[in-house]
Scaffold this motif. Structure first.
Motif, PDB file in Angstrom:
ATOM      1  N   GLY A  43       0.773  -1.464   0.401  1.00  0.00           N
ATOM      2  CA  GLY A  43      -0.015   0.277  -0.302  1.00  0.00           C
ATOM      3  C   GLY A  43       0.460   1.350  -0.191  1.00  0.00           C
ATOM      4  N   ILE A  44       1.777   1.360   0.680  1.00  0.00           N
ATOM      5  CA  ILE A  44       2.468   2.472   1.086  1.00  0.00           C
ATOM      6  C   ILE A  44       3.318   2.549  -0.345  1.00  0.00           C
ATOM      7  N   ALA A  45       3.630   1.401  -0.951  1.00  0.00           N
ATOM      8  CA  ALA A  45       4.750   0.858  -2.702  1.00  0.00           C
ATOM      9  C   ALA A  45       4.209   1.922  -3.475  1.00  0.00           C
ATOM     10  N   PHE A  46       2.038   1.638  -3.665  1.00  0.00           N
ATOM     11  CA  PHE A  46       1.875   1.890  -4.712  1.00  0.00           C
ATOM     12  C   PHE A  46       1.345   3.994  -4.322  1.00  0.00           C
ATOM     13  N   THR A  47       0.957   4.357  -3.124  1.00  0.00           N
ATOM     14  CA  THR A  47       0.886   5.368  -2.919  1.00  0.00           C
ATOM     15  C   THR A  47       2.291   6.463  -3.105  1.00  0.00           C
ATOM     16  N   ILE A  48       3.244   6.143  -2.496  1.00  0.00           N
ATOM     17  CA  ILE A  48       4.409   6.862  -2.691  1.00  0.00           C
ATOM     18  C   ILE A  48       4.497   6.922  -4.246  1.00  0.00           C
ATOM     19  N   GLY A  49       4.371   5.690  -5.683  1.00  0.00           N
ATOM     20  CA  GLY A  49       4.807   5.210  -6.507  1.00  0.00           C
ATOM     21  C   GLY A  49       3.788   6.340  -7.128  1.00  0.00           C
ATOM     22  N   GLY A  50       2.767   6.383  -6.871  1.00  0.00           N
ATOM     23  CA  GLY A  50       1.682   6.968  -8.146  1.00  0.00           C
ATOM     24  C   GLY A  50       2.143   8.640  -7.354  1.00  0.00           C
ATOM     25  N   ALA A  51       1.885   9.066  -6.319  1.00  0.00           N
ATOM     26  CA  ALA A  51       2.334   9.772  -5.652  1.00  0.00           C
ATOM     27  C   ALA A  51       3.120  10.596  -7.050  1.00  0.00           C
ATOM     28  N   LEU A  52       4.790  10.133  -7.075  1.00  0.00           N
ATOM     29  CA  LEU A  52       5.496  10.380  -7.680  1.00  0.00           C
ATOM     30  C   LEU A  52       5.760  10.871  -9.319  1.00  0.00           C
ATOM     31  N   PHE A  53       4.622   9.766  -9.429  1.00  0.00           N
ATOM     32  CA  PHE A  53       4.755   9.342 -11.346  1.00  0.00           C
ATOM     33  C   PHE A  53       3.318  11.115 -11.437  1.00  0.00           C
ATOM     34  N   ALA A  54       2.522  11.180 -10.452  1.00  0.00           N
ATOM     35  CA  ALA A  54       1.752  12.388 -10.767  1.00  0.00           C
ATOM     36  C   ALA A  54       2.382  13.853 -10.792  1.00  0.00           C
ATOM     37  N   ALA A  55       3.315  13.796 -10.184  1.00  0.00           N
ATOM     38  CA  ALA A  55       4.189  14.561  -9.498  1.00  0.00           C
ATOM     39  C   ALA A  55       5.099  14.971 -11.101  1.00  0.00           C
ATOM     40  N   GLY A  56       5.533  13.861 -11.604  1.00  0.00           N
ATOM     41  CA  GLY A  56       6.098  13.933 -12.815  1.00  0.00           C
ATOM     42  C   GLY A  56       5.386  14.283 -14.283  1.00  0.00           C
ATOM     43  N   ALA A  57       4.286  13.595 -13.865  1.00  0.00           N
ATOM     44  CA  ALA A  57       3.517  14.653 -14.509  1.00  0.00           C
ATOM     45  C   ALA A  57       2.559  16.198 -14.964  1.00  0.00           C
ATOM     46  N   ALA A  58       3.303  16.685 -13.575  1.00  0.00           N
ATOM     47  CA  ALA A  58       2.751  17.911 -13.293  1.00  0.00           C
ATOM     48  C   ALA A  58       3.590  19.162 -13.650  1.00  0.00           C
ATOM     49  N   VAL A  59       5.213  18.150 -13.614  1.00  0.00           N
ATOM     50  CA  VAL A  59       6.992  18.956 -13.736  1.00  0.00           C
ATOM     51  C   VAL A  59       7.039  19.005 -15.835  1.00  0.00           C
ATOM     52  N   ALA A  60       5.981  18.383 -16.347  1.00  0.00           N
ATOM     53  CA  ALA A  60       6.010  17.774 -17.522  1.00  0.00           C
ATOM     54  C   ALA A  60       5.084  19.000 -17.990  1.00  0.00           C
ATOM     55  N   GLU A  61       3.916  19.205 -17.286  1.00  0.00           N
ATOM     56  CA  GLU A  61       2.221  19.707 -17.811  1.00  0.00           C
ATOM     57  C   GLU A  61       3.318  21.029 -17.357  1.00  0.00           C
ATOM     58  N   PHE A  62       3.179  21.753 -16.774  1.00  0.00           N
ATOM     59  CA  PHE A  62       3.983  23.281 -15.793  1.00  0.00           C
ATOM     60  C   PHE A  62       5.193  23.348 -15.802  1.00  0.00           C
ATOM     61  N   GLY A  63       6.494  22.799 -15.787  1.00  0.00           N
ATOM     62  CA  GLY A  63       7.340  23.190 -15.320  1.00  0.00           C
ATOM     63  C   GLY A  63       7.956  23.526 -16.691  1.00  0.00           C
ATOM     64  N   SER A  64       9.409  23.459 -16.590  1.00  0.00           N
ATOM     65  CA  SER A  64      10.411  24.730 -17.652  1.00  0.00           C
ATOM     66  C   SER A  64      10.120  23.469 -18.614  1.00  0.00           C
ATOM     67  N   GLY A  65       9.384  21.842 -18.760  1.00  0.00           N
ATOM     68  CA  GLY A  65      10.061  22.012 -20.272  1.00  0.00           C
ATOM     69  C   GLY A  65      11.107  21.264 -19.854  1.00  0.00           C
ATOM     70  N   ASP A  66      12.224  20.632 -19.271  1.00  0.00           N
ATOM     71  CA  ASP A  66      13.229  19.228 -18.980  1.00  0.00           C
ATOM     72  C   ASP A  66      12.793  18.258 -19.164  1.00  0.00           C
ATOM     73  N   ALA A  67      13.014  17.524 -19.991  1.00  0.00           N
ATOM     74  CA  ALA A  67      12.645  16.441 -20.207  1.00  0.00           C
ATOM     75  C   ALA A  67      13.351  15.550 -19.081  1.00  0.00           C
ATOM     76  N   THR A  68      14.482  15.820 -18.653  1.00  0.00           N
ATOM     77  CA  THR A  68      15.200  15.217 -18.415  1.00  0.00           C
ATOM     78  C   THR A  68      14.432  14.735 -16.595  1.00  0.00           C
ATOM     79  N   SER A  69      13.951  16.008 -16.916  1.00  0.00           N
ATOM     80  CA  SER A  69      13.493  16.252 -15.035  1.00  0.00           C
ATOM     81  C   SER A  69      12.323  15.299 -14.473  1.00  0.00           C
ATOM     82  N   SER A  70      11.183  15.726 -15.343  1.00  0.00           N
ATOM     83  CA  SER A  70      10.284  14.642 -15.352  1.00  0.00           C
ATOM     84  C   SER A  70      10.555  13.477 -15.780  1.00  0.00           C
TER      85      SER A  70
END
Length: 280
Positions: free
Chosen positions: A72-99
């Motif tokens: 449960g903890i692994a999927f909770t953290i993994g999902g949160a990180l994937f959401a953060a990666g998508a947020a970086v890709a959508e709203f961030g500087s556009g640096d593909a390496t960061s996301s």
């Protein structure tokens, strides 16, 4: 002689619920998901409306709690990180390496959650053949091959999907790829991983519904399966929208790709949180 009358339910080759008569006249019911997640059997005395539950031994219950918490903890953290990666890709500087870095970290947690979920199935207590209304705990195993068990097949396909995603995430760090290479090395594994997640979710519905689709709003297990399957659908939408058009070198739809990943990841994170409460 001595073998109880049994009634098996399920879909196709899979048995998801078994009902049998105990020597004393009670009726025992083993449901696949309930037994492996909560370590209980339902027992009803003759003519009684109330049902009592027989629990597995304390060692098995403790094992189930530990594995369920880790997954449960692994999927909770993994999902949160994937959401953060998508947020970086959508709203961030556009640096593909960061996301890509954030996605990769989330993928490691998904790998962990997938394998721990498989371990939970492999090491779940089993009911005793011969009519005894109890569950027994076998020795610890790191691997098994039981494709005729729907719970094993569902979690194995899920784990396999996380490994395919790992290929996609590693390839996303490659530089100087042509459009064809991007689609072949990054997008195709993405779609295959999403398809495996969808297949795993379908098998999970087979297990909890004892056949086709069903709605069980009072069942926490059903909500875990439903939320995760919604996440898989959104991941697939994102993967399809992320293909690069050879003629233009642009994605089919960047916004849909990012938002599909973000919302799908939040579904998996929510599913992980709900799973923490689905324990013995």
């Amino acid at each position: 002689m001595g073998q109880p009358e049994q009634r098996a339910e399920g879909a196709g080759p899979f048995t998801t619920r078994v009902t049998w008569r105990l020597p004393g006249g009670d009726t025992a019911v083993r449901e696949s998901r309930t037994a492996r997640r909560r370590g209980v059997l339902a027992v009803r005395p003759p003519g009684a409306a109330a049902v009592r539950h027989t629990r597995a031994d304390p060692a098995a219950i403790a094992r189930l709690r530990r594995l369920n918490t880790l997954a449960g903890i692994a999927f909770t953290i993994g999902g949160a990180l994937f959401a953060a990666g998508a947020a970086v890709a959508e709203f961030g500087s556009g640096d593909a390496t960061s996301s890509a870095s954030v996605y990769f970290a989330g993928g490691l947690f998904f790998n962990t959650g997938g394998y721990v979920s498989l371990l939970q199935v492999i090491n779940a207590p089993r009911h005793v053949a011969g009519g005894e209304g109890r569950l027994i705990t076998r020795r610890w195993r790191w691997w098994s091959y039981e494709p005729m068990r729907v719970d094993w097949l569902s979690t194995f396909v899920l784990f396999l999907g996380t490994l395919v995603f790992a290929v996609n995430l590693l390839d996303s760090f490659l530089k100087g790829l042509s459009v064809q290479q991007v689609n072949r090395l990054i997008r195709v594994p993405d779609v295959i991983g999403c398809a495996l997640f969808l297949a795993s979710g379908h098998l999970a519905f087979v297990e909890i519904c004892h056949g086709g689709l069903c709605v069980r709003r009072r069942s926490l297990g059903w909500w875990v399966v439903a939320v995760n399957q919604l996440g898989s659908v959104l991941f697939m939408v994102s993967a399809l929208a992320a293909f690069t058009r050879p003629a233009t070198g642009l994605l089919v739809n960047t916004d849909i790709a990012n938002w599909g990943t973000l919302t799908g990841a939040l579904c998996f994170s929510l599913g992980g949180l709900l799973q923490l409460f689905e324990h013995p």
